[in-house]
Design a protein around this motif. Structure first.
Motif, PDB file in Angstrom:
ATOM      1  N   TYR A 184      15.379  37.382 -16.443  1.00 19.69           N
ATOM      2  CA  TYR A 184      14.371  36.669 -17.228  1.00 19.69           C
ATOM      3  C   TYR A 184      14.541  35.158 -17.105  1.00 19.69           C
ATOM      4  O   TYR A 184      13.569  34.407 -17.090  1.00 19.69           O
ATOM      5  N   SER A 187      12.749  34.439 -13.679  1.00 20.59           N
ATOM      6  CA  SER A 187      11.403  34.912 -13.342  1.00 20.59           C
ATOM      7  C   SER A 187      10.583  35.346 -14.540  1.00 20.59           C
ATOM      8  O   SER A 187       9.397  35.647 -14.399  1.00 20.59           O
ATOM      9  N   ASN A 189      10.716  38.075 -15.836  1.00 17.14           N
ATOM     10  CA  ASN A 189      10.422  39.491 -15.658  1.00 17.14           C
ATOM     11  C   ASN A 189      11.661  40.318 -15.980  1.00 17.14           C
ATOM     12  O   ASN A 189      12.787  39.924 -15.667  1.00 17.14           O
TER      13      ASN A 189
END
Length: 462
Positions: A184, A187, A189
């Motif tokens: 995280y 990105s 994500n």
């Protein structure tokens, strides 16, 4: 550069001061709409509120902004983001009406500690983690279920550490969070979304279990007074890949090749017995932490990913018993057969379903694994070995590269010994081994196997 870590003297430790520069509460950026309670599973209820630590060491990079402000901002921002997905970690443990612990998902937040250590990374003595790590590099949980610490060193290097409440987080869960957090930070994500569904581990109707569980676990109300008073301490060692392969070879036969972990566990068991000068009839116990996720996926293939991503404790701790005399006379491959035998009894769906049911039929009384207890001298010394090879050292890149070193730190607090094996960063196949034993056992290890266990230092990284 030396191939082996620098060896500190037996009694040598480098003391240093750590100054806390600030404490901040980090809350999740987004949370479920309503405050709610997350019930712990029956397997969670087997764990005491033990704090499990983990830390990662990063050398200062000249081509990357590793200023304290930049690193702290990255850590705090990414922590707030990842807590939105791992939201129970921003809650707190409370007692329900039955006196049992549950998680109140109230976004009470995670304490972030910013500290400065008056030492350089190369001088840290991880051979003695009780003096170099405890209370210095890994925080205490003063607030909630998780605590995070950023420690700046005087050489410009950084150490990022966490303390987790074991009642909600086993090693697999802890690693899942760490990887998601690092991902995280770069990105935003998260590639493996955690599952917080305690119903996945509900007991069967009606609950049922084999009587063998009574030999593995015990209600705390049935515990006799302890007669053990030995003081246990921690040490950390570097074990080279060629030593591990040699142990595996000796623990295997032409017909059966044992895993490195089973082989190493057998080696520790026999080594401690071989160094025990005393009563050959004295008993010795060896336990192994077993993760049940891969076996529970057999229940329903559609739910397999939920078991794989389940956040919480899904572990059992089987153990074997043997006399010192028998362990002395048995070749290593026979000891490995014994370890494999008691572990194999748990590596199936029925064992973990039965354990869930066993807990259900003893609630609300707290229960614990018998191997964690050494209440009678006749029980003999005991050690539990955990495979920490999943520690995601290579994945812990927050934007300034992979860590030079990473390790768990477990202030065990039990009369039972504890051993954890972990990968050594940047040294493929080598292990870091964390041990929590008594002084006599460490004397045996270092007297009989100095070619295997090298006291751990980071000086060879520089």
């Amino acid at each position: 550069m030396s191939d082996l870590p620098f060896s500190y003297g037996d009694n040598m430790s480098i003391d240093y001061q750590v100054i806390v520069k600030g404490r901040t509460i980090i809350v999740a950026g987004e949370t479920p709409a309503n405050e709610h309670w997350l019930a712990l599973t029956n397997l969670d209820l087997l764990l005491p509120p033990l704090e499990v630590g983990v830390f990662f060491c990063y050398k200062k990079k000249n081509n990357i902004d590793m200023s304290t402000e930049a690193v702290a901002n990255t850590i705090k921002k990414s922590l707030a983001g990842v807590l939105s997905t791992f939201y129970p970690l921003a809650g707190e443990i409370v007692q329900n009406s039955h006196g049992e612990p549950e998680v109140c998902c109230n976004n009470n937040g995670v304490e972030f500690v910013h500290a400065h250590a008056d030492i350089e990374l190369k001088d840290l003595n991880f051979y003695h983690p009780d003096s170099s790590v405890k209370g210095k590099l890994v925080p205490r949980i003063n607030h909630g279920l998780l605590s995070v610490q950023l420690t700046e060193l005087k050489c410009g290097s950084m150490i990022i550490s966490c303390a987790f409440n074991h009642q909600l987080s086993d090693g697999y869960s802890l690693n899942m969070f760490l990887v998601a957090w690092a991902n995280y930070s770069q990105s935003a994500n998260i590639f493996k979304t955690p599952s917080f569904r305690p119903s996945m581990l509900n007991p069967r109707l009606p609950p049922r279990y084999e009587t063998s569980f009574d030999n593995l676990y015990i209600p705390t109300t049935s515990l006799p007074p302890s007669s053990f008073d030995e003081h246990l301490v921690s040490r950390m060692y570097h074990v080279r890949a060629d030593s591990i392969e040699r142990i595996q070879s000796e623990a295997s036969t032409k017909e059966t090749k044992r895993s490195k972990f089973i082989s190493f566990t057998a080696y520790i068991w026999k080594l401690l017995a071989d160094g025990n000068i005393g009563n050959a009839n004295a008993m010795s116990r060896m336990g192994v932490v077993v993760d049940g996720r891969q076996f529970l996926t057999q229940v329903d293939k559609k739910d397999s990913s939920l078991f794989e991503n389940h956040y919480g404790n899904v572990i059992s701790v089987p153990y074997g018993v043997a006399s010192i005399g028998d362990l002395n006379t048995m070749p290593l491959h026979e000891v490995a057969n014994k370890v494999h035998g008691f572990v194999a009894e748990t590596t199936n769906e029925e064992h973990f379903r039965g354990l869930i049911d066993w807990v259900q039929l003893h609630r609300p009384t707290q229960a614990v694994a018998r191997i964690h207890l050494g209440h009678e001298k006749a029980d003999g010394n005991a050690v539990v070995v955990s495979m920490g090879q999943g520690l995601p050292v290579d994945d812990m890149d927050f934007g300034w590269g992979k860590p030079e070193f990473g390790s768990y730190y477990v202030p065990w607090g039990s009369q039972t010994g504890y051993v954890s094996t972990m990968p050594y960063a940047n040294r493929y196949g080598d292990w870091v081994v964390y041990m929590y034993l008594n002084e006599k056992e460490f004397h045996v290890i270092e007297r009989m196997a100095p070619h295997v266990f090298t006291p751990l230092s980071l000086s060879n990284l520089f």
